[in-house]
Design a protein around this motif. Structure first.
Motif, PDB file in Angstrom:
ATOM      1  N   SER A  52      21.744  11.298  59.444  1.00  0.00           N
ATOM      2  CA  SER A  52      22.077  12.581  60.061  1.00  0.00           C
ATOM      3  C   SER A  52      23.296  12.457  60.972  1.00  0.00           C
ATOM      4  N   LYS A 102      21.738  11.382  50.730  1.00  0.00           N
ATOM      5  CA  LYS A 102      20.766  12.469  50.522  1.00  0.00           C
ATOM      6  C   LYS A 102      19.322  11.975  50.510  1.00  0.00           C
ATOM      7  N   SER A 143      15.985  15.127  54.638  1.00  0.00           N
ATOM      8  CA  SER A 143      15.111  16.126  54.035  1.00  0.00           C
ATOM      9  C   SER A 143      15.954  17.162  53.303  1.00  0.00           C
ATOM     10  N   ALA A 144      15.327  17.880  52.377  1.00  0.00           N
ATOM     11  CA  ALA A 144      16.039  18.919  51.634  1.00  0.00           C
ATOM     12  C   ALA A 144      16.574  19.988  52.583  1.00  0.00           C
ATOM     13  N   VAL A 145      15.790  20.310  53.623  1.00  0.00           N
ATOM     14  CA  VAL A 145      16.225  21.301  54.609  1.00  0.00           C
ATOM     15  C   VAL A 145      17.483  20.818  55.326  1.00  0.00           C
ATOM     16  N   GLU A 146      17.503  19.529  55.711  1.00  0.00           N
ATOM     17  CA  GLU A 146      18.661  18.971  56.406  1.00  0.00           C
ATOM     18  C   GLU A 146      19.893  18.967  55.503  1.00  0.00           C
ATOM     19  N   TRP A 165      20.661  21.002  53.008  1.00  0.00           N
ATOM     20  CA  TRP A 165      21.237  22.337  52.846  1.00  0.00           C
ATOM     21  C   TRP A 165      21.730  22.922  54.161  1.00  0.00           C
ATOM     22  N   ARG A 166      21.171  22.464  55.278  1.00  0.00           N
ATOM     23  CA  ARG A 166      21.725  22.871  56.578  1.00  0.00           C
ATOM     24  C   ARG A 166      23.136  22.329  56.738  1.00  0.00           C
ATOM     25  N   HIS A 210      28.438  25.552  47.917  1.00  0.00           N
ATOM     26  CA  HIS A 210      27.092  25.448  47.356  1.00  0.00           C
ATOM     27  C   HIS A 210      27.147  25.070  45.877  1.00  0.00           C
TER      28      HIS A 210
END
Length: 323
Positions: free
Chosen positions: A239, A280, A284-287, A289-290, A303
């Motif tokens: 991150s 990746k 997390s998937a949320v992180e 796409w954030r 995207h």
């Protein structure tokens, strides 16, 4: 802050004197590193070792070295490398004594015996650059060469970024000697998390006036030991690395002259997504796409690009090529 230090004789400053700085923490290869430094055919340098509150007894190791009387050692009680490696670099630079040239080295890397001699020759043959760069090899723990890197003889900031953003060659902090004057003019090292991409951003900033002069007849050896930040892909580290990558491309997109001189205006965002693709699995998937959403300001179709970088198939590789 309390500091323990050991100060010895330094060279008389001349126009070519180099401050070699080792921000020290790891003990494994530091003696081998010092041996390579003191094997230089030119000894026109001052050596500084900044101990980042290492749990290892770095000073005891240094005491056994035959060139102890050529060292300037300082131990800091506060560890900064764990929270801000850049700040540790900066306080190590503050240890020095005004030498006109600075070389940030490392406690586990090596240099050719004629690096400093080649640098002095380059200063005479090609003066006027703020940054001089050696060729490099990546080595493993045992010193085996994993890859070699060689850059053009002279590079502008844009040419350097073209090479780095395309991952054509690897680049390491220890390859470069830079002007103290230019270092001050750009405000020191960029404050990027984990110092990730901080060196590439620093070279980009400091070379904008004069470019970079390569010294390809001498090389340094950067050790990929498994203990580097480069090899750490934990979730918190990943991150922070992506935060640093974002700040790096944010600077590029803010430099319109630089951006429009790249071979492709989309190169920075493609590099950013490539970095995300390598990390990746630690996010997390949320992180993920954030991070992509945050970078939307630089690229309105990010995207679509992201899908091709995150889902590795023959079709998406074809899409990546043309987006």
């Amino acid at each position: 802050m309390k500091v323990t230090y050991y100060l010895v004789r330094k060279n008389t400053l001349v126009s070519e004197t180099v401050a070699i700085i080792i921000p020290a923490y790891k003990p494994d290869y530091i003696i081998e590193c010092l041996d390579s430094i003191f094997s230089q055919t030119s000894l026109d340098f001052n050596l500084y070792v900044g101990d980042d509150a290492s749990p290892h007894n770095i000073y005891q190791l240094l005491q056994s070295h035959q060139y102890l009387d050529r060292l300037h050692y300082k131990r800091f009680d506060e560890n900064l490398g764990g929270s801000s490696l850049v700040k540790h670099w900066e306080r190590c630079v503050s240890m020095t004594d005004g030498e006109p040239w600075v070389w940030m080295f490392s406690d586990d890397d090596l240099m050719d015996p004629h690096c400093l001699e080649s640098f002095k020759e380059a200063l005479q043959a090609a003066p006027g650059y703020d940054v001089y760069k050696f060729a490099s090899s990546k080595i493993d723990r045992q010193g085996n060469v994993l890859r070699r890197n060689k850059f053009p003889d002279v590079m502008s900031t844009e040419e350097f970024l073209n090479i780095r953003l395309r991952a054509q060659e690897e680049s390491y902090m220890v390859e470069y000697i830079f002007s103290r004057k230019a270092y001050k003019m750009v405000g020191g090292f960029p404050q990027l998390p984990l110092a990730w991409a901080a060196d590439d951003l620093f070279w980009s900033k400091i070379s904008m006036k004069t470019g970079i002069k390569s010294i390809n007849d001498a090389q340094v050896f950067w050790r990929y030991s498994g203990d580097n930040i480069s090899s750490d892909k934990g979730s918190s580290t990943a991150s922070l690395k992506m935060q640093a990558c974002y700040q790096f491309i944010e600077w590029i997109y803010g430099q319109k002259r630089v951006l429009h001189s790249l071979e492709n205006n989309n190169l920075p965002i493609k590099w950013f997504l490539h970095q995300l693709g390598t990390l990746k699995n630690s996010l997390s998937a949320v992180e993920v796409w954030r991070i992509i959403g945050k970078a939307w300001r630089f690229d309105s179709i990010i995207h679509f690009r992201a899908i091709s970088y995150l889902i590795d198939t023959r079709i998406t590789r074809w899409v990546r090529k043309y987006l």
